[in-house]
Design a protein around this motif. Structure first.
Motif, PDB file in Angstrom:
ATOM      1  N   ASP A   1     -82.541  -7.979 -76.027  1.00 15.85           N
ATOM      2  CA  ASP A   1     -83.241  -7.776 -76.724  1.00 15.85           C
ATOM      3  C   ASP A   1     -83.820  -6.899 -77.068  1.00 15.85           C
ATOM      4  N   ALA A   2     -83.473  -6.094 -77.866  1.00 15.99           N
ATOM      5  CA  ALA A   2     -83.406  -4.874 -77.803  1.00 15.99           C
ATOM      6  C   ALA A   2     -85.079  -4.061 -77.623  1.00 15.99           C
ATOM      7  N   ASP A   3     -85.980  -5.183 -78.370  1.00 17.85           N
ATOM      8  CA  ASP A   3     -87.650  -4.668 -78.641  1.00 17.85           C
ATOM      9  C   ASP A   3     -88.393  -4.761 -77.208  1.00 17.85           C
ATOM     10  N   LEU A   4     -87.304  -5.468 -76.037  1.00 18.15           N
ATOM     11  CA  LEU A   4     -87.974  -5.905 -74.812  1.00 18.15           C
ATOM     12  C   LEU A   4     -87.787  -4.712 -73.907  1.00 18.15           C
TER      13      LEU A   4
ATOM     14  N   ARG B   1     -78.974   2.364 -76.066  1.00 17.81           N
ATOM     15  CA  ARG B   1     -79.146   1.275 -75.926  1.00 17.81           C
ATOM     16  C   ARG B   1     -78.570   0.156 -75.268  1.00 17.81           C
TER      17      ARG B   1
ATOM     18  N   THR C   1     -86.625  -1.877 -70.883  1.00 15.36           N
ATOM     19  CA  THR C   1     -87.321  -0.612 -71.114  1.00 15.36           C
ATOM     20  C   THR C   1     -86.428   0.191 -71.163  1.00 15.36           C
TER      21      THR C   1
ATOM     22  N   ALA D   1     -85.709  -9.396 -70.799  1.00 19.93           N
ATOM     23  CA  ALA D   1     -85.227  -8.625 -71.836  1.00 19.93           C
ATOM     24  C   ALA D   1     -83.614 -10.171 -72.525  1.00 19.93           C
TER      25      ALA D   1
END
Ligand SMILES: Cc1cc2nc3c(=O)[nH]c(=O)nc-3n(C[C@H](O)[C@H](O)[C@H](O)COP(=O)(O)O)c2cc1C
Ligand code: FES
Lengths: 597, 175
Positions: free
Chosen positions: A575-578, A541, A580, A563
Motif C-alpha cells: 500500500d503506497a500510502d502507508l 516507490r 515509509t 503496509a
C-alpha cells in the motif's frame, strides 16, 4: 652534485596525502637505509601525478615503472625486489578497467600517454620544495630572457601572438589583458593571480600551486615586468593550506635567489609577491569581488566596466589572471608563440587541464590539447564508467556550466563548441554522470550551491535563485506542479539578464541545460511523481513483482508499518500510502521480488 | 563607538592569558598595512578558535577600523565565526564530485549520530559539523575531514568507527 642510480617519485598531491602517502614514503626511506642504499636512491616528493584514485602512487626511474595503491608494508618488497634485484612487482602494477593486462610503465598507461602537458609540465615530476629542480627544468630562464633581452612591448606581443586565452572561466584573450593594463595610465600597478578555484569539483589550480609553485611565481614576475607592476598578490582559498605553505616556501626561495626583490637579474626591474588567503566565499573568485577581498573588505562584486585593467586593487590598474593561465606563460616565452598557437583548435589554442571526477574509472587531472573530444577524455583517458554502467552526461563549467550528453561525445572540447551547446569550459571541472544519476537533482544541487553562495548584493540573484531552488526542491520531493518548468524558465531568463555579476548571470545555466536535454525527466517527476533513475528518495516507490512473488509472507512480518498484505502463496501488494520507503521488505525478500522504482 | 570604557574591566584577566599577548603581536605586525583586516582575523581566529565581540573590539581598536566593518567582514565570510567551536571540526565535502558519490548520505549519518545540524556543535563540545565545498581531493570522493585528518571513499557505515576514534582518544587524554 651527488649522482643517484635510481629516483623514486612519490606523489604528495592532496589526494595521495589523504591516502597516507607520507607513511609509504617514510617506510621506503627506512627500508633503503636498512639495506644501505640511502645514498644511491633518491626519494622525491612530487606534486600531484594526476591519478588521484590510485593513490598512494610512485614512479621509479630510470625504468619508469608505475606502482599504485601502496601501503607502508609494500616498501620492503619494493626495495628488496625492485630496487635491489630489478624485478618488477606485478601485484602493485596498474590494470586498466577495460583489459586484463597489467601495465608496467607510466608512459604506457593510456591516462598518461594521451596527455600533452604544458601547464602541468613539472607537477608530479619535480620536488616542489626544491627550487633547483625547477631551475634544472628551464626554470627562471624565461624571466631572465624577458628582463635582459626583451622590451615590455615585445613580451606583450609574444603573449598576444600565442593566442592564449584565460583559463579561469571566460576565455578572454590574455595578451589583450596585458595590453590594457600596460596602456592604463598610472605608475602604480598590480599583478594578481586568482587561485580561489571556486568550482566544486575542479582542483587543477591547487595541483599546480602545490606541485609547481615557481611556474606561477615566474610568470607573475614576467607579467609584472610587461605591464609595469612592482607588486603581485596570489589570492588562495583558505581550504588549500598545503598550497599556501608550498607557495610561501617557494616565494622565500625565489627571493633568496634574487628572482624576486630588487634589481632582478641585474636589471632595473623590481617585483615581489604577497599571499592573500580567502575566507570561504565562492563569489570571491569573481574578479571584482576578489579585489575587494584583497583590500580587506567584504568580497562583494561591483559592476564592470571599469575592468580591473583600469581600476583594480586599491583603485590601481591590475592584471588579474587564473593560475593555469600563468602556468602557460614561461613555455610560451621559451618556445615561441607560434609553437603554442600550433596546438589546439582555430580559436582555442594550447591545452586545457580537466579535473575528471564522478562516475568514472580514472579520476584525476589530465591535460590535453584543446579540441580533444569528450569521448577521448571520458573513455580513452578516463577509462570509462565503472560497474558496466552507461554514460549519461558530463557536467562542465561547474555551477556556471551545463551538461553534455551521449550525443555530444564527439564534440571537440574548446571554448566555442561548449558555449554553443549551452555549457562552458569554466575552469575545467568535468563531472561524469552514469545512468543512475538524476538530472533534476543535479540541477537542484548546483542551484543549492549558487543560492548559498550568492552574496546578496543584487536582488535577482539573491531572491531569484532562492525561488528556483524552492521549485526544484519541490519537484525532487514529488510536490512538483504543472507550470513549474515554465516558471523555472522565466526566472532563469530574468536572473541571467539582470544580475550584477557572473555568479547570478550564470547560475541558471545548469537548470536550462538539463531542461534542454532531459526535459522529460522533469516532466516525469512532476506528472508521474516518479524519479526515472530512482535517485530522489521522496519519489521512490516499492512494488512487488507478481511474477516473482511466491506469497511467503516474510515481508509482511518485517514491514514496520503493516503496509503489505496478501493471501499466502499468492502475490502480495504494498500500500503506497502507508509505505515509509524504509526498504526493509526488499532486504528480506528471498526471491528478489520487491523492486524500487 | 566608545570602546575604551570597555577595556579596563578585564585588563587584569587579559594580562594573565597569553593569547591576548599573541593578539597584540598579530595586530602590531599588520597595523598600518593595507588590506590587513582579513589576515589579522585569520590569525586571531587561529589563536582564540572563534571571534567573539570582545576580540572584534580589540581588533577594531588596534587596526583603527570601525567595529561595524569587522562585523560585516566576519558575517560575509563563512570561515569566520563568532560562535565557540567544538574541539574537532568535521567538514563534509559537498562539492560536486562528493555529492555525486553520495556525500549527502554521509552527512545525514553524521547528523543522526551526533544529533546536531550543520554548523552546530555537539553537546559534549567535541565536534562541530560543517559542510565544505570541494577540498580538492575529488579522486577520493566522498571526502570528510576531521580536524587535520582526511577520510576518503566513505560510506555512512564508516562513520561510527571514525567518530569513536576521536571520542576514545579524548577519553584517554582525560584519564
Ligand atoms: C562567480 C564567479 C566565480 C569565479 N571563480 C573563479 C575562480 O575560482 N578562479 C578563477 O580563476 N576565475 C574565476 N572566475 C573568473 C574571474 O572573474 C576572472 O574572469 C578570471 O580569474 C580571469 O582570469 P583568466 O583571464 O586567466 O581566466 C569567477 C567568475 C565568477 C563570475
Ligand atoms: S568535490 Fe569533494 S573533494 Fe572535490
Amino acid at each position: 652534485m651527488a649522482v643517484y642510480r635510481t629516483h623514486v617519485l612519490v606523489c604528495a598531491g592532496a589526494g595521495c596525502v589523504s591516502s597516507n602517502c607520507k607513511a609509504v614514503e617514510s617506510a621506503l626511506q627506512e627500508q633503503l637505509a636498512k639495506v644501505g642504499l640511502a645514498e644511491e636512491v633518491k626519494v622525491i616528493e612530487t606534486g600531484c601525478i594526476g591519478t588521484c584514485d590510485l593513490g598512494p602512487v610512485m614512479v621509479i626511474y630510470p625504468e619508469g615503472v608505475f606502482y599504485q595503491k601502496l601501503t607502508p608494508e609494500d616498501a620492503e618488497e619494493i626495495v628488496n625486489e625492485h630496487i635491489l634485484k630489478g624485478r618488477v612487482i606485478e601485484r602493485l602494477l596498474f590494470k586498466p578497467a577495460a583489459s586484463d593486462d597489467l601495465v608496467e610503465k607510466a608512459c604506457d598507461i593510456e591516462f598518461f600517454r594521451r596527455q600533452y602537458r604544458i601547464a602541468l609540465r613539472n607537477t608530479g615530476v619535480i620536488d616542489p620544495g626544491v627550487i633547483e629542480e625547477y631551475i634544472a627544468r628551464d626554470g627562471y630562464a624565461a624571466l631572465g630572457k624577458v628582463v635582459t633581452d626583451m622590451t615590455r612591448e615585445q613580451v606583450i606581443d609574444v603573449i598576444k601572438r600565442s593566442k592564449l586565452r584565460g583559463r579561469g572561466g571566460a576565455g578572454f584573450p590574455t595578451g589583450l589583458k596585458w595590453q590594457f593594463t600596460y596602456d592604463a595610465p598610472g605608475n602604480e600597478k598590480y599583478v594578481v593571480c586568482n587561485a580561489d578555484e571556486g568550482d566544486p569539483g575542479a582542483f587543477m589550480d591547487r595541483s599546480i600551486l602545490e606541485g609547481d609553485p615557481h611556474a606561477v611565481i615566474e610568470a607573475m614576475a614576467i607579467a609584472g615586468y610587461a605591464v609595469g607592476a612592482k607588486q603581485g598578490y596570489v589570492y588562495v582559498r583558505a581550504e588549500y593550506p598545503l598550497a599556501v605553505a608550498r607557495l610561501a616556501r617557494a616565494l622565500d626561495q625565489a627571493r633568496n635567489y634574487g628572482f624576486l626583490g630588487e634589481e632582478i637579474f641585474g636589471s632595473k626591474f623590481c617585483f615581489d609577491i604577497d599571499i592573500r588567503v580567502g575566507a570561504g566565499a565562492f563569489v570571491c573568485g569573481e574578479e571584482t569581488a576578489l579585489i575587494a577581498s584583497i583590500e580587506g573588505k567584504r568580497g562583494e562584486p561591483r559592476p564592470r566596466p571599469p575592468f580591473p585593467a583600469v581600476r583594480g586593487v586599491y583603485g590601481k590598474p591590475t592584471l588579474l589572471s587564473n593560475v593555469e593561465t600563468y602556468a602557460n606563460i614561461c613555455p610560451i616565452i621559451l618556445n615561441g608563440p607560434e609553437w603554442f598557437a600550433g596546438i589546439g583548435t582555430e580559436e582555442s589554442k594550447g591545452t586545457k587541464v580537466f579535473a575528471i571526477a564522478g562516475d568514472i574509472n580514472n579520476t584525476g587531472l589530465v591535460e590535453v590539447p584543446m579540441g580533444t573530444t569528450l569521448r577521448e577524455i571520458v573513455f580513452d583517458i578516463g577509462g570509462g564508467i565503472p560497474n558496466g554502467k552507461r554514460f549519461k552526461a558530463a557536467q562542465t563549467g561547474g555551477p556556471s556550466g551545463g551538461c553534455l550528453t551521449a550525443e555530444h561525445l564527439d564534440t571537440p572540447m574548446d571554448y566555442e563548441s561548449l558555449r554553443e551547446l549551452g555549457s562552458m569550459m569554466g575552469s575545467g571541472g568535468l563531472i561524469v554522470l552514469d545512468e543512475d544519476s538524476c538530472m533534476v537533482d543535479i540541477a537542484r544541487f548546483f542551484l543549492d550551491f549558487t543560492q548559498d553562495e550568492s552574496c546578496g548584493k543584487c536582488t535577482p540573484c539573491r531572491i531569484g535563485t532562492t525561488r528556483m531552488l524552492e521549485i526544484l526542491t519541490r519537484i525532487t520531493e514529488g510536490e512538483g506542479e504543472e507550470g513549474d518548468i515554465e516558471r523555472l524558465e522565466t526566472l532563469a531568463r530574468t536572473i541571467q539578464s539582470s544580475s550584477l555579476c557572473g555568479l547570478g548571470q550564470s547560475a541558471p545555466n545548469p537548470v536550462l541545460s538539463t531542461l534542454k536535454y532531459f526535459r522529460e525527466e522533469y516532466e516525469i517527476h512532476i506528472r508521474e511523481k516518479r524519479c526515472p533513475s530512482g535517485h530522489c528518495a521522496g519519489l521512490v516507490r516499492f512494488v512487488i513483482d507478481p511474477e516473482l512473488c511466491r506469497g511467503c509472507g516474510l515481508c509482511v512480518k518485517h514491514c514496520p508499518v503493516g503496509a503489505i498484505s496478501g493471501e499466502r502463496r499468492k502475490p502480495h501488494v504494498i500500500d503506497a500510502d502507508l509505505c515509509t520507503k524504509c526498504g526493509e521488505c526488499q532486504a528480506t525478500c528471498p526471491f528478489d521480488a520487491i523492486l524500487k522504482i | 563607538m566608545e570602546v575604551v570604557a570597555n577595556k579596563c574591566q578585564c585588563e587584569a584577566l587579559r594580562a594573565k592569558d597569553p593569547r591576548y599577548k599573541k593578539l597584540a603581536d598579530i595586530i602590531a605586525k599588520y597595523a598600518g598595512r593595507e588590506g590587513a583586516l582579513i589576515p589579522v582575523l585569520h590569525e586571531a581566529q587561529e589563536v582564540f578558535g572563534h571571534l567573539p565581540p570582545e576580540i572584534q573590539m580589540l581588533v577594531a581598536e588596534g587596526l583603527d577600523v570601525p567595529l561595524s566593518e569587522i562585523d560585516g567582514v566576519i558575517t560575509f565570510y563563512s570561515l569566520f565565526t563568532a560562535e565557540p567551536q567544538g574541539k574537532y571540526k568535521i567538514g563534509v565535502c559537498l562539492g560536486t564530485a562528493c555529492y555525486v558519490k553520495g556525500a549527502g548520505d554521509v552527512l545525514d549519518e553524521l547528523k543522526e549520530r551526533l544529533q546536531i545540524d550543520v554548523n552546530k556543535t555537539s553537546a559534549d563540545g567535541l565536534f562541530t559539523l560543517e559542510v565544505t565545498r570541494c577540498v580538492g581531493a575529488c579522486g577520493l570522493a566522498p571526502v570528510v575531514s576531521v580536524g587535520d585528518d582526511v577520510y576518503g571513499r566513505l560510506t555512512p557505515d564508516d562513520i561510527p568507527a571514525i567518530l569513536e576514534k576521536y571520542i576514545e582518544s579524548e577519553k584517554n587524554s582525560n584519564a
